[in-house]
Design an enzyme around this catalytic site. Structure first.
Site, PDB file in Angstrom:
ATOM      1  N   SER A 387      42.356 -48.270  22.564  1.00  0.00           N
ATOM      2  CA  SER A 387      42.436 -46.878  22.991  1.00  0.00           C
ATOM      3  C   SER A 387      42.630 -46.846  24.495  1.00  0.00           C
ATOM      4  O   SER A 387      42.108 -47.710  25.214  1.00  0.00           O
ATOM      5  CB  SER A 387      41.170 -46.092  22.628  1.00  0.00           C
ATOM      6  OG  SER A 387      41.130 -45.787  21.253  1.00  0.00           O
ATOM      7  N   GLU A 394      50.595 -34.732  36.189  1.00  0.00           N
ATOM      8  CA  GLU A 394      51.208 -33.739  35.306  1.00  0.00           C
ATOM      9  C   GLU A 394      50.309 -33.358  34.128  1.00  0.00           C
ATOM     10  O   GLU A 394      50.586 -32.399  33.433  1.00  0.00           O
ATOM     11  CB  GLU A 394      52.542 -34.267  34.756  1.00  0.00           C
ATOM     12  CG  GLU A 394      53.621 -34.488  35.806  1.00  0.00           C
ATOM     13  CD  GLU A 394      53.491 -35.826  36.529  1.00  0.00           C
ATOM     14  OE1 GLU A 394      54.273 -36.066  37.464  1.00  0.00           O
ATOM     15  OE2 GLU A 394      52.596 -36.622  36.145  1.00  0.00           O
ATOM     16  N   SER A 395      49.271 -34.127  33.823  1.00  0.00           N
ATOM     17  CA  SER A 395      48.241 -33.876  32.806  1.00  0.00           C
ATOM     18  C   SER A 395      47.720 -35.204  32.256  1.00  0.00           C
ATOM     19  O   SER A 395      46.958 -35.865  32.921  1.00  0.00           O
ATOM     20  CB  SER A 395      48.711 -32.945  31.686  1.00  0.00           C
ATOM     21  OG  SER A 395      48.667 -31.596  32.117  1.00  0.00           O
ATOM     22  N   HIS A 400      46.081 -44.507  20.834  1.00  0.00           N
ATOM     23  CA  HIS A 400      45.076 -45.092  19.937  1.00  0.00           C
ATOM     24  C   HIS A 400      45.840 -45.900  18.906  1.00  0.00           C
ATOM     25  O   HIS A 400      46.802 -45.403  18.310  1.00  0.00           O
ATOM     26  CB  HIS A 400      44.240 -44.004  19.247  1.00  0.00           C
ATOM     27  CG  HIS A 400      43.573 -43.066  20.194  1.00  0.00           C
ATOM     28  ND1 HIS A 400      42.414 -43.391  20.861  1.00  0.00           N
ATOM     29  CD2 HIS A 400      43.938 -41.822  20.609  1.00  0.00           C
ATOM     30  CE1 HIS A 400      42.065 -42.369  21.638  1.00  0.00           C
ATOM     31  NE2 HIS A 400      42.977 -41.416  21.505  1.00  0.00           N
ATOM     32  N   CYS A 415      53.289 -30.854  32.372  1.00  0.00           N
ATOM     33  CA  CYS A 415      53.625 -29.495  32.788  1.00  0.00           C
ATOM     34  C   CYS A 415      55.046 -29.414  33.319  1.00  0.00           C
ATOM     35  O   CYS A 415      55.452 -28.402  33.884  1.00  0.00           O
ATOM     36  CB  CYS A 415      52.647 -29.000  33.846  1.00  0.00           C
ATOM     37  SG  CYS A 415      52.493 -30.081  35.280  1.00  0.00           S
TER      38      CYS A 415
END
Length: 446
Positions: A387, A394-395, A400, A415
């Site tokens: 993971s 940008e976020s 996983h 974004c």
């Protein structure tokens, strides 16, 4: 920025620019059109159609005197960008607005193709082929030609022993269309592909591609706006064709898929799976398809019209906005970005078992798409599995993996509108050696 994309944002339209393109075509085809009628054609509220007209005037596409009419600039946009150059406008307008005229047009064309239908390769029952009647092909092409944006779209037939591609190519050619890169046929039957190539004598080329739908698509850069498919009878075969179509369909693209009656349980299962991929059922046409052969399915099947859409829960209204006046009091939603969910199946087990390999692959995507990293954290599970999260300016970008299932789930929330989700998908599938893959995009709004 595309002019229509700018107008879409200025008028606060949540749909794609396709509905604006449709509006532009109807303004092009008609000397004048009432705003209510235009709104109906665009499938938007009347205030949106009114605002659209005003924006077109502002951008020089329309001019208003005693009524709105299209300027040379607007006509140039439609002919060049929406591929109406050379089209017999008056005749197309006639068949667009009159079902009887459409049927007559296509029946006349099918008459010239009778020898090809008579001499086509025999249906191969081992791959569930069953030839649809000529009347069925006529109805299918009629549906495609009812789309006023058909001339600017790429149509892919995922299997075509019905020879519907031949009828579509001839119909487009008769309307004055000349683009050679708009019709494709993918099929496992090499004999059929060769027959289609040799039989197509019109100016519109049919591009043929050999494809075993149990294997990975060879041309990963190909994409289509419309897919027409009549898949194998089994639920597994139908889903395989849907997933293969999903890999190449563009955002807001349409799938015309034919399949026979199923038990309620299987029907529900199939619809749930199709919904999970991000498709709306726009229409179901019962007993639409009829077959010369196909006794296994009773010589008949339904036509399902699907559209690929992206929707997020944030785009739904709250319980306080159930009435029009309530919703008008609220603030206009703001696009915050898009959240793409990627599913990679049949991956290389070694590739997704090792945290070092996974991290390197994720950073390859980061570098390729020029994303800006703030921090990251990756973890190796025991006995297997990885993971990881990369926090972006940008976020975020997360992964996983389940090596025991050869499966990886990845999501990218950004974004920036400049990121192409399909290109990200293509990069991920190559890095993780995925043989089956799909993605869904959710638009996040305030």
């Amino acid at each position: 920025m595309n002019t229509l994309e700018g107008i879409r944002k200025d008028i606060g339209l949540s749909q794609s620019i396709e509905c604006l393109e449709k509006g532009l075509v109807y303004l092009f085809l008609n000397k004048t059109i009432a705003t209510k009628e235009l709104a109906k054609k665009m499938e938007v509220p009347v205030p949106i159609a009114t605002a659209f007209k005003k924006e077109l005037v502002k951008h020089g596409f329309l001019k208003r005197e005693s009524f709105y009419f299209m300027t040379l600039q607007g006509k140039k946009y439609v002919t060049q960008h929406l591929m109406y150059q050379g089209i017999d406008i008056d005749f197309y307008k006639t068949i667009l607005n009159c079902d009887e005229a459409m049927d007559s047009f296509l029946y006349n064309i099918s008459g010239s193709l009778q020898e090809y239908y008579a001499n086509r390769p025999l249906a191969k029952v081992e791959i569930d082929q069953a030839h649809a009647t000529i009347e069925t092909s006529i109805k299918r092409v009629g549906l495609l030609l009812k789309d006023p944006l058909i001339f600017s779209k790429t149509v892919a037939f995922m299997g075509d022993d019905d020879l519907t591609s031949l009828l579509l190519a001839q119909a487009l050619s008769n309307l004055g269309y000349t683009n050679s890169g708009s019709i494709y046929v993918f099929d496992i039957d090499r004999e059929l592909l060769e027959f289609i190539a040799l039989s197509n004598r019109c100016s519109v080329k049919i591009n043929i591609r050999y494809q075993d739908f149990r294997e990975e698509t060879k041309d990963s850069n190909f994409s289509a706006d419309i897919i027409v498919t009549d898949p194998p009878y089994t639920p597994a075969g139908l889903l395989a064709f849907i997933i293969k179509s999903h890999e190449i369909i563009r955002e807001n693209g349409m799938i015309y898929i034919s399949f026979s009656h199923k038990t309620p349980q299987i029907q529900r299962y199939l619809q749930d799976k199709i919904n999970e991929l991000g498709y709306n059922f726009l229409e179901i046409k019962p007993n639409f398809n009829k077959y010369v052969g196909g006794s296994v399915i009773g010589n008949v099947s339904n036509l399902y019209i699907l559209q690929r859409v992206s929707i997020s829960k944030s785009s739904l209204y709250s319980k306080n906005d159930i009435y029009t006046q309530d919703s008008k009091r609220g603030k206009q939603s703001q696009r915050l970005g898009f959240h793409s969910l990627y599913e990679l199946r049949d991956c290389n087990e070694m590739m997704i078992s090792n945290v070092k390999n996974v991290k390197e692959a994720m950073y390859t995507v980061v570098d390729k798409f020029k994303l800006n990293v703030v921090t990251d954290n990756f973890h190796q599970f025991s006995p297997y599995g990885v993971s990881g999260v990369i926090v972006l300016k940008e976020s975020h970008f997360t992964v996983h993996t389940w090596p025991e299932c050869n499966y990886a789930a990845i999501d990218l929330f950004v974004c920036e509108d400049t990121i192409n989700e399909k290109q990200v998908m293509d990069t991920l599938r190559m890095l993780f050696h995925s043989k089956r893959h799909a993605y869904t995009t959710l638009y996040r709004e305030s």
